[in-house]
Design a protein around this motif. Structure first.
Motif, PDB file in Angstrom:
ATOM      1  N   VAL B   8      34.146  -2.908  14.589  1.00 45.76           N
ATOM      2  CA  VAL B   8      34.900  -3.584  15.164  1.00 45.76           C
ATOM      3  C   VAL B   8      36.363  -3.221  14.430  1.00 45.76           C
ATOM      4  CG1 VAL B   8      35.665  -6.052  15.199  1.00 45.76           C
ATOM      5  CG2 VAL B   8      33.318  -5.481  15.686  1.00 45.76           C
ATOM      6  N   GLU B   9      37.306  -3.111  15.427  1.00 39.95           N
ATOM      7  CA  GLU B   9      38.789  -3.039  14.771  1.00 39.95           C
ATOM      8  C   GLU B   9      38.949  -4.025  13.718  1.00 39.95           C
ATOM      9  OE1 GLU B   9      42.929  -3.287  16.936  1.00 39.95           O
ATOM     10  OE2 GLU B   9      41.242  -2.876  18.118  1.00 39.95           O
ATOM     11  N   LEU B  10      39.345  -3.227  12.499  1.00 38.75           N
ATOM     12  CA  LEU B  10      39.520  -4.305  11.259  1.00 38.75           C
ATOM     13  C   LEU B  10      40.598  -5.637  11.650  1.00 38.75           C
ATOM     14  CD1 LEU B  10      39.618  -2.048   8.194  1.00 38.75           C
ATOM     15  CD2 LEU B  10      38.038  -3.581   8.955  1.00 38.75           C
ATOM     16  N   THR B  11      41.691  -5.042  12.511  1.00 38.88           N
ATOM     17  CA  THR B  11      42.400  -6.450  12.645  1.00 38.88           C
ATOM     18  C   THR B  11      41.843  -7.436  13.716  1.00 38.88           C
ATOM     19  OG1 THR B  11      43.424  -5.228  14.609  1.00 38.88           O
ATOM     20  CG2 THR B  11      44.537  -5.081  12.494  1.00 38.88           C
ATOM     21  N   LYS B  12      40.717  -7.294  14.101  1.00 34.24           N
ATOM     22  CA  LYS B  12      40.168  -8.136  14.940  1.00 34.24           C
ATOM     23  C   LYS B  12      38.653  -8.749  14.252  1.00 34.24           C
ATOM     24  CE  LYS B  12      41.998  -7.093  19.157  1.00 34.24           C
ATOM     25  NZ  LYS B  12      41.908  -6.161  20.157  1.00 34.24           N
ATOM     26  N   ALA B  13      38.524  -8.444  12.939  1.00 30.99           N
ATOM     27  CA  ALA B  13      37.141  -8.892  12.133  1.00 30.99           C
ATOM     28  C   ALA B  13      37.315 -10.205  11.891  1.00 30.99           C
ATOM     29  CB  ALA B  13      37.357  -7.822  11.144  1.00 30.99           C
ATOM     30  N   TYR B  14      38.317 -10.825  11.871  1.00 32.33           N
ATOM     31  CA  TYR B  14      38.510 -12.159  11.551  1.00 32.33           C
ATOM     32  C   TYR B  14      37.735 -12.818  12.479  1.00 32.33           C
ATOM     33  CZ  TYR B  14      41.967 -13.185  14.775  1.00 32.33           C
ATOM     34  OH  TYR B  14      42.423 -13.275  16.345  1.00 32.33           O
ATOM     35  N   VAL B 146      36.523  -3.978   4.488  1.00 30.83           N
ATOM     36  CA  VAL B 146      36.973  -2.523   4.731  1.00 30.83           C
ATOM     37  C   VAL B 146      36.194  -2.021   5.737  1.00 30.83           C
ATOM     38  CG1 VAL B 146      37.719  -2.579   2.157  1.00 30.83           C
ATOM     39  CG2 VAL B 146      35.357  -2.116   2.703  1.00 30.83           C
ATOM     40  N   GLY B 147      35.261  -2.743   6.432  1.00 29.80           N
ATOM     41  CA  GLY B 147      34.649  -2.300   7.657  1.00 29.80           C
ATOM     42  C   GLY B 147      33.893  -3.358   8.375  1.00 29.80           C
ATOM     43  N   ALA B 148      33.891  -3.324   9.715  1.00 28.37           N
ATOM     44  CA  ALA B 148      33.416  -4.320  10.324  1.00 28.37           C
ATOM     45  C   ALA B 148      32.555  -3.718  11.520  1.00 28.37           C
ATOM     46  CB  ALA B 148      34.313  -5.206  10.771  1.00 28.37           C
ATOM     47  N   TRP B 149      31.375  -4.262  11.695  1.00 26.14           N
ATOM     48  CA  TRP B 149      30.644  -3.773  13.157  1.00 26.14           C
ATOM     49  C   TRP B 149      29.985  -5.116  13.781  1.00 26.14           C
ATOM     50  CZ3 TRP B 149      30.772  -2.190   8.091  1.00 26.14           C
ATOM     51  CH2 TRP B 149      30.915  -0.601   7.968  1.00 26.14           C
ATOM     52  N   ALA B 150      29.535  -4.903  14.936  1.00 27.59           N
ATOM     53  CA  ALA B 150      28.877  -6.029  15.931  1.00 27.59           C
ATOM     54  C   ALA B 150      27.855  -5.519  16.792  1.00 27.59           C
ATOM     55  CB  ALA B 150      29.936  -6.734  16.545  1.00 27.59           C
ATOM     56  N   ASP B 151      26.956  -6.320  17.159  1.00 27.61           N
ATOM     57  CA  ASP B 151      25.963  -5.929  18.059  1.00 27.61           C
ATOM     58  C   ASP B 151      26.726  -6.221  19.607  1.00 27.61           C
ATOM     59  OD1 ASP B 151      24.192  -6.217  20.227  1.00 27.61           O
ATOM     60  OD2 ASP B 151      22.400  -7.050  18.993  1.00 27.61           O
ATOM     61  N   THR B 152      26.844  -5.151  20.155  1.00 24.06           N
ATOM     62  CA  THR B 152      27.878  -5.096  21.336  1.00 24.06           C
ATOM     63  C   THR B 152      27.338  -6.046  22.549  1.00 24.06           C
ATOM     64  OG1 THR B 152      26.725  -3.201  22.211  1.00 24.06           O
ATOM     65  CG2 THR B 152      28.701  -2.833  20.919  1.00 24.06           C
ATOM     66  N   ARG B 153      26.105  -6.541  22.428  1.00 27.30           N
ATOM     67  CA  ARG B 153      25.352  -7.438  23.480  1.00 27.30           C
ATOM     68  C   ARG B 153      26.213  -8.769  23.194  1.00 27.30           C
ATOM     69  NH1 ARG B 153      19.272  -7.472  21.896  1.00 27.30           N
ATOM     70  NH2 ARG B 153      20.276  -7.446  19.749  1.00 27.30           N
ATOM     71  N   VAL B 154      26.851  -9.158  22.104  1.00 25.72           N
ATOM     72  CA  VAL B 154      27.514 -10.353  21.812  1.00 25.72           C
ATOM     73  C   VAL B 154      28.815 -10.509  21.662  1.00 25.72           C
ATOM     74  CG1 VAL B 154      25.647 -12.263  21.662  1.00 25.72           C
ATOM     75  CG2 VAL B 154      25.966 -10.567  19.702  1.00 25.72           C
ATOM     76  N   PHE B 155      29.284  -9.202  20.939  1.00 29.17           N
ATOM     77  CA  PHE B 155      30.705  -9.188  20.610  1.00 29.17           C
ATOM     78  C   PHE B 155      31.084  -7.637  21.131  1.00 29.17           C
ATOM     79  CE2 PHE B 155      34.316  -8.245  18.201  1.00 29.17           C
ATOM     80  CZ  PHE B 155      34.922  -9.395  17.890  1.00 29.17           C
ATOM     81  N   ALA B 156      32.075  -7.422  22.048  1.00 31.60           N
ATOM     82  CA  ALA B 156      32.558  -6.410  22.799  1.00 31.60           C
ATOM     83  C   ALA B 156      33.759  -6.649  22.790  1.00 31.60           C
ATOM     84  CB  ALA B 156      31.673  -5.909  23.982  1.00 31.60           C
ATOM     85  N   GLY B 157      34.957  -5.502  23.007  1.00 29.79           N
ATOM     86  CA  GLY B 157      36.245  -5.714  23.367  1.00 29.79           C
ATOM     87  C   GLY B 157      36.909  -6.679  22.481  1.00 29.79           C
ATOM     88  N   GLY B 158      36.688  -6.961  21.524  1.00 28.69           N
ATOM     89  CA  GLY B 158      37.333  -7.899  20.557  1.00 28.69           C
ATOM     90  C   GLY B 158      37.046  -9.412  20.570  1.00 28.69           C
TER      91      GLY B 158
END
Lengths: 198, 198
Positions: B8-14, B146-158
């Motif tokens: 996940v883009e860091l600027t969208k991690a919040y 400093v790093g962020a990841w998500a399960d694309t089944r529930v979080f995608a495109g920010g």
């Protein structure tokens, strides 16, 4: 005071915010009053209860809190979705009649002189615990909760009861850009004890 | 790494925490690893993204964070309700095989050596920003993401997409004593702009 509003025991005040709703923050100083929306508010302690809230330097409400040393954190409902978005978008510095434009009305609570937003489901009256480093460096404000009230249609006996109230009384959880989720289905873990330890 | 997991883009991690879910906090130091539940976690800044989390002095995870200077904040799902309650209830100081008892497994993320809990919907890798006064006085810890990841089944495109995913992938919001609410219905304000100002 509406007969639907009752005081909440201070040791249970954290429960009003524990589910992570977006809140409204209000403050008054010398006849000037304002309300803003804040998704970044969180319990900090149980007893005495404390909360954190992040308040941008550009916000008029922050200035009023710094001046008065008091603020109210309140929990808006689904019915207040547009009001929440509006008070979180318009700046009182740029729009002098912001509160009228947003449809903000006040809820009297006997013996209290702080600005409580009418129609919310819960209110936490907070005394600022000054922490200049946090405020300047992180925009992070800490308040001690000195009074708490809730709408008994959704919070009674120390618990939220969203599942048996009107859907319009549920809390809202902002994600970004005016997109929110309502509080959803009630779930209980199979061995129910306190979370927050290890 | 599972093909369902994406950075996940860091600027969208919040946005991974903006809706106020209860989280799991994990840390490792010199071969010792632990996970706890925390309802009191919150975004603190957008860019670079920062988070706050309240960690009780009795927690083993806090000790590991103080030693290693790193931690992971991850978002558990409805399917992990009992796991969340269990890691928030059992103490690693008292139950040496806590993680096995709770059914915690690890999710490998290429190039990363921190402990990511498998089955969560999002992970924020954090570097502790030491603030001794906050840590001692308030049990309040600040991390830079400093790093962020998500399960694309529930979080995608920010964005979260709970409304189109399986209900078991929704976030959970603890109130007290093992009682939670799932993230609910998606709602959009009629004039969608950013919340968090005034």
């Amino acid at each position: 005071m509406s007969s639907q509003i009752a005081a909440v025991e201070l040791t249970k005040a954290y429960r009003l915010l524990n589910h992570g709703p977006t809140v409204l923050v209000s403050a008054r100083h010398e006849g000037c009053v304002n309300v803003m929306a804040a998704a970044w508010a969180c319990p900090l302690d149980f007893n005495p209860p404390k909360v954190t809230v992040v308040l941008d330097k550009s916000s008029k409400t922050r200035e009023l809190i710094e001046q008065s040393g008091m603020f109210v954190v309140q929990v808006p409902t689904v019915a207040q979705l547009n009001l929440t978005q509006a008070v979180g978008t318009l700046s009182a510095y740029e729009v002098p009649d912001k509160l009228a434009q947003c449809g903000v009305e006040w809820q009297a609570i006997p013996g209290q002189d702080q600005p409580f937003v009418r129609g919310c489901s819960a209110w936490l009256l907070c005394r600022l615990l000054p922490e200049p480093h946090n405020q300047q460096q992180y925009d992070l404000f800490i308040g001690e909760v000195v009074g708490a009230w809730a709408d008994t249609r959704v919070f009674a006996g120390g618990r939220w009861h969203f599942e048996r109230a009107q859907p319009e009384l549920r809390s809202i959880h902002h994600v970004a850009g005016g997109h929110f989720y309502a509080t959803g289905e009630a779930l209980s873990a199979s061995s129910a004890v306190a979370v927050g330890q290890d």
